[in-house]
Scaffold this motif. Structure first.
Motif, PDB file in Angstrom:
ATOM      1  N   CYS A 139       6.368  42.485  -6.456  1.00  0.00           N
ATOM      2  CA  CYS A 139       7.638  42.261  -7.154  1.00  0.00           C
ATOM      3  C   CYS A 139       7.353  41.689  -8.534  1.00  0.00           C
ATOM      4  CB  CYS A 139       8.515  41.279  -6.387  1.00  0.00           C
ATOM      5  SG  CYS A 139       9.301  41.970  -4.937  1.00  0.00           S
ATOM      6  N   LEU A 140       8.203  42.044  -9.472  1.00  0.00           N
ATOM      7  CA  LEU A 140       8.071  41.551 -10.835  1.00  0.00           C
ATOM      8  C   LEU A 140       9.364  40.892 -11.282  1.00  0.00           C
ATOM      9  CD1 LEU A 140       6.541  44.799 -12.245  1.00  0.00           C
ATOM     10  CD2 LEU A 140       5.386  42.608 -12.357  1.00  0.00           C
ATOM     11  N   LEU A 141       9.245  39.745 -11.908  1.00  0.00           N
ATOM     12  CA  LEU A 141      10.352  39.152 -12.645  1.00  0.00           C
ATOM     13  C   LEU A 141      10.035  39.380 -14.107  1.00  0.00           C
ATOM     14  CD1 LEU A 141      11.238  35.703 -11.020  1.00  0.00           C
ATOM     15  CD2 LEU A 141      12.773  37.627 -11.402  1.00  0.00           C
ATOM     16  N   GLY A 142      11.001  39.879 -14.842  1.00  0.00           N
ATOM     17  CA  GLY A 142      10.805  40.132 -16.260  1.00  0.00           C
ATOM     18  C   GLY A 142      11.872  39.459 -17.080  1.00  0.00           C
ATOM     19  N   ALA A 143      11.504  39.028 -18.271  1.00  0.00           N
ATOM     20  CA  ALA A 143      12.456  38.405 -19.188  1.00  0.00           C
ATOM     21  C   ALA A 143      12.218  38.974 -20.574  1.00  0.00           C
ATOM     22  CB  ALA A 143      12.274  36.889 -19.206  1.00  0.00           C
ATOM     23  N   ILE A 144      13.310  39.148 -21.304  1.00  0.00           N
ATOM     24  CA  ILE A 144      13.229  39.607 -22.684  1.00  0.00           C
ATOM     25  C   ILE A 144      14.224  38.802 -23.508  1.00  0.00           C
ATOM     26  CG2 ILE A 144      14.861  41.513 -22.337  1.00  0.00           C
ATOM     27  CD1 ILE A 144      13.071  43.138 -24.291  1.00  0.00           C
ATOM     28  N   THR A 145      13.800  38.400 -24.693  1.00  0.00           N
ATOM     29  CA  THR A 145      14.673  37.621 -25.554  1.00  0.00           C
ATOM     30  C   THR A 145      15.415  38.548 -26.512  1.00  0.00           C
ATOM     31  OG1 THR A 145      13.103  37.294 -27.363  1.00  0.00           O
ATOM     32  CG2 THR A 145      13.003  35.730 -25.525  1.00  0.00           C
ATOM     33  N   GLU A 146      16.362  37.964 -27.219  1.00  0.00           N
ATOM     34  CA  GLU A 146      17.127  38.746 -28.184  1.00  0.00           C
ATOM     35  C   GLU A 146      16.241  39.255 -29.322  1.00  0.00           C
ATOM     36  OE1 GLU A 146      20.064  36.170 -30.149  1.00  0.00           O
ATOM     37  OE2 GLU A 146      18.874  34.484 -29.436  1.00  0.00           O
ATOM     38  N   PRO A 169      28.365  41.310 -14.959  1.00  0.00           N
ATOM     39  CA  PRO A 169      29.253  41.875 -13.937  1.00  0.00           C
ATOM     40  C   PRO A 169      28.446  42.675 -12.911  1.00  0.00           C
ATOM     41  CG  PRO A 169      29.998  42.448 -16.157  1.00  0.00           C
ATOM     42  CD  PRO A 169      28.664  41.799 -16.301  1.00  0.00           C
ATOM     43  N   ALA A 170      28.978  42.775 -11.706  1.00  0.00           N
ATOM     44  CA  ALA A 170      28.309  43.534 -10.653  1.00  0.00           C
ATOM     45  C   ALA A 170      28.150  44.994 -11.054  1.00  0.00           C
ATOM     46  CB  ALA A 170      29.119  43.432  -9.360  1.00  0.00           C
ATOM     47  N   TYR A 171      27.058  45.577 -10.641  1.00  0.00           N
ATOM     48  CA  TYR A 171      26.768  47.002 -10.860  1.00  0.00           C
ATOM     49  C   TYR A 171      26.806  47.393 -12.341  1.00  0.00           C
ATOM     50  CZ  TYR A 171      27.744  46.766  -5.919  1.00  0.00           C
ATOM     51  OH  TYR A 171      27.726  46.394  -4.597  1.00  0.00           O
ATOM     52  N   SER A 172      26.173  46.577 -13.165  1.00  0.00           N
ATOM     53  CA  SER A 172      26.137  46.889 -14.600  1.00  0.00           C
ATOM     54  C   SER A 172      24.730  46.721 -15.172  1.00  0.00           C
ATOM     55  CB  SER A 172      27.127  46.004 -15.355  1.00  0.00           C
ATOM     56  OG  SER A 172      26.848  44.641 -15.102  1.00  0.00           O
ATOM     57  N   PRO A 173      23.742  47.433 -14.612  1.00  0.00           N
ATOM     58  CA  PRO A 173      22.379  47.275 -15.113  1.00  0.00           C
ATOM     59  C   PRO A 173      22.231  47.711 -16.570  1.00  0.00           C
ATOM     60  CG  PRO A 173      22.522  49.145 -13.639  1.00  0.00           C
ATOM     61  CD  PRO A 173      23.833  48.420 -13.550  1.00  0.00           C
ATOM     62  N   GLU A 174      23.121  48.564 -17.054  1.00  0.00           N
ATOM     63  CA  GLU A 174      23.033  49.025 -18.443  1.00  0.00           C
ATOM     64  C   GLU A 174      23.262  47.891 -19.442  1.00  0.00           C
ATOM     65  OE1 GLU A 174      27.313  49.192 -17.280  1.00  0.00           O
ATOM     66  OE2 GLU A 174      25.462  49.823 -16.302  1.00  0.00           O
ATOM     67  N   LEU A 175      23.763  46.754 -18.980  1.00  0.00           N
ATOM     68  CA  LEU A 175      23.986  45.614 -19.861  1.00  0.00           C
ATOM     69  C   LEU A 175      22.762  44.713 -19.985  1.00  0.00           C
ATOM     70  CD1 LEU A 175      27.595  44.590 -18.754  1.00  0.00           C
ATOM     71  CD2 LEU A 175      26.902  46.011 -20.701  1.00  0.00           C
ATOM     72  N   ASN A 176      21.737  44.971 -19.192  1.00  0.00           N
ATOM     73  CA  ASN A 176      20.551  44.117 -19.194  1.00  0.00           C
ATOM     74  C   ASN A 176      19.385  44.838 -19.859  1.00  0.00           C
ATOM     75  OD1 ASN A 176      18.418  42.391 -18.651  1.00  0.00           O
ATOM     76  ND2 ASN A 176      19.179  41.876 -16.617  1.00  0.00           N
ATOM     77  N   PRO A 177      18.908  44.333 -20.994  1.00  0.00           N
ATOM     78  CA  PRO A 177      17.808  45.003 -21.698  1.00  0.00           C
ATOM     79  C   PRO A 177      16.492  45.043 -20.926  1.00  0.00           C
ATOM     80  CG  PRO A 177      18.369  42.935 -22.772  1.00  0.00           C
ATOM     81  CD  PRO A 177      19.389  43.146 -21.712  1.00  0.00           C
ATOM     82  N   VAL A 178      16.318  44.199 -19.919  1.00  0.00           N
ATOM     83  CA  VAL A 178      15.094  44.247 -19.120  1.00  0.00           C
ATOM     84  C   VAL A 178      15.019  45.572 -18.369  1.00  0.00           C
ATOM     85  CG1 VAL A 178      13.695  43.075 -17.366  1.00  0.00           C
ATOM     86  CG2 VAL A 178      15.113  41.737 -18.908  1.00  0.00           C
TER      87      VAL A 178
END
Length: 163
Positions: A42-49, A112-121
């Motif tokens: 498993c991977l946890l990823g983070a990206i800044t602005e 919001p639920a089911y909105s992966p397109e909002l997360n740049p990761v």
């Protein structure tokens, strides 16, 4: 509040240790030995602005303890006020993580639920998947080496268009 925005997400990659299909000579009895188990990471990823990226890999499912440790490591890295953008995963909603909101230098925003397109990761995971696709990894070590190589080669522009 002048703060750095950090988006976090998780993904899981597995090694298929048993064949899905095989060819056998005509007239022979097919026999395939397999363990019935899969190895995974498993991977946890983070990206800044600003496009800075951070990744942490685990050989077990991500838990609230992992998420808390990852968030605290990012706090130590930046040493400034942070706004964490998280999805609704249970490990982010656990008290071990939400209790961190009591700190003055942290704030949490839940997507919001089911909105992966909002997360740049998710773009990082898309590029990782493209790098790993059409490749077979029979050992976890080979998969993790390929993951590390792919993560080093990610091309993520500034993600300001997400905000």
């Amino acid at each position: 509040m002048d703060a750095t925005v950090v988006c976090i997400d998780q993904t899981k990659k597995s090694v298929q240790v048993e064949p899905r299909a095989a060819w056998f000579p005509r007239g022979t009895r097919p026999s395939v030995k397999h363990s019935g188990q899969r190895n995974w990471t498993c991977l946890l990823g983070a990206i800044t602005e600003d496009g800075d990226r951070f990744f942490s890999r685990f050989e077990e499912y991500v838990t609230a303890k992992h998420a808390k440790h990852f968030i605290l490591a990012l706090c130590k890295e930046f040493e400034e006020d942070l706004i964490f953008v998280l999805d609704g995963a249970p490990y982010f909603q656990a008290s071990a993580v939400t209790d961190l909101a009591a700190r003055d230098d942290l704030a949490f925003v839940t997507l919001p639920a089911y909105s992966p397109e909002l997360n740049p990761v998710e773009e990082c995971w898309r590029q990782l998947q493209a790098s790993l696709s059409n490749r077979f990894f029979d050992l976890l070590d080979k998969l993790t080496t390929a993951i590390d190589t792919a993560l080093d080669q990610l091309s993520v522009l500034k993600v300001s268009n997400y905000f």
